[in-house]
Design an enzyme around this catalytic site. Sequence first.
Site, PDB file in Angstrom:
ATOM      1  N   CYS A  27      46.318  52.458   2.158  1.00  0.00           N
ATOM      2  CA  CYS A  27      46.277  52.416   0.697  1.00  0.00           C
ATOM      3  C   CYS A  27      47.021  51.166   0.245  1.00  0.00           C
ATOM      4  CB  CYS A  27      46.894  53.667   0.079  1.00  0.00           C
ATOM      5  SG  CYS A  27      48.639  53.861   0.452  1.00  0.00           S
ATOM      6  N   VAL A  58      51.142  51.568   4.385  1.00  0.00           N
ATOM      7  CA  VAL A  58      51.678  51.616   3.025  1.00  0.00           C
ATOM      8  C   VAL A  58      52.276  50.263   2.667  1.00  0.00           C
ATOM      9  CG1 VAL A  58      53.330  52.766   1.495  1.00  0.00           C
ATOM     10  CG2 VAL A  58      52.180  54.079   3.298  1.00  0.00           C
ATOM     11  N   ILE A  85      53.971  49.223   7.766  1.00  0.00           N
ATOM     12  CA  ILE A  85      54.402  48.596   6.524  1.00  0.00           C
ATOM     13  C   ILE A  85      53.488  47.409   6.222  1.00  0.00           C
ATOM     14  CG2 ILE A  85      56.326  47.595   5.267  1.00  0.00           C
ATOM     15  CD1 ILE A  85      56.797  50.481   6.303  1.00  0.00           C
ATOM     16  N   LYS A  86      52.742  47.502   5.135  1.00  0.00           N
ATOM     17  CA  LYS A  86      51.848  46.415   4.745  1.00  0.00           C
ATOM     18  C   LYS A  86      52.645  45.364   3.965  1.00  0.00           C
ATOM     19  CE  LYS A  86      47.759  47.412   3.170  1.00  0.00           C
ATOM     20  NZ  LYS A  86      46.678  48.022   2.351  1.00  0.00           N
ATOM     21  N   VAL A  87      52.594  44.138   4.451  1.00  0.00           N
ATOM     22  CA  VAL A  87      53.333  43.045   3.830  1.00  0.00           C
ATOM     23  C   VAL A  87      52.367  41.898   3.529  1.00  0.00           C
ATOM     24  CG1 VAL A  87      55.201  41.374   4.115  1.00  0.00           C
ATOM     25  CG2 VAL A  87      55.412  43.671   5.122  1.00  0.00           C
TER      26      VAL A  87
END
Length: 227
Positions: A27, A58, A85-87
């Site tokens: 998402c 996320v 962890i989306k960065v």
Amino acid sequence: MKILVDNADLKEIKKIYEVYPVDGVTCNPTILKKTGRNPFEVLKEIRAFIGKDADLHVQVISAKAEDMVVEAHKIQEVLGENTFIKVPVVPEGLKAIRLLAKEDANVTGTAIYNQMQGYLAGKAGAAYVAPYVNRIDNLGSNGIQVAKDIHDMLKKAGLKTELLAASFKNSQQVLELAKYGLGASTIAPDVIEGLIKVDAARIAVDVFTKDFEALCGEDSTMLDAAK
């Protein structure tokens, strides 16, 4: 190739999970906004449904690397250390990816529009990099080719980073990357459903059903015939 559901609506996620062999959920803040609810409450429900070992990606929203790391720690605390962890792959994002990689955190480099973004995120330690296939097309480039190029560059460099292709408009785009051997794709529910929505198959099933009913009676099944 892993297939992840790109959605935050738990009803839609459950609907896909009932039918398709998917591997997790991704998402972003825009998708979460559509729920109209507290993001962490939504994400905790998704994690509870898919299980602690399934992929869940996320995104952080801070602008500074150090703040991204703090956000990442909170996400992991609430949703589990297995959460990716989306960065975003911008300068501060690359810095955050390097910091998180030193902690052995699972990181996904996102908002990727060209080959060097994907390659540098891989060198920085991202487990996944996510090129936006259809958005790249809309900018006049070839999203499929960009994804393939990043895949090849990472493999030639001996990096373990896999692609998590995103932003699909149709099933043909998914097919092209599945054939190429990409690690994963994150796909909206309607596009996932389109992967096997073939009119010819439905027509064939209808013919089989009518032929069996003509032989054994309306609404009959193989179980009825075996009695």
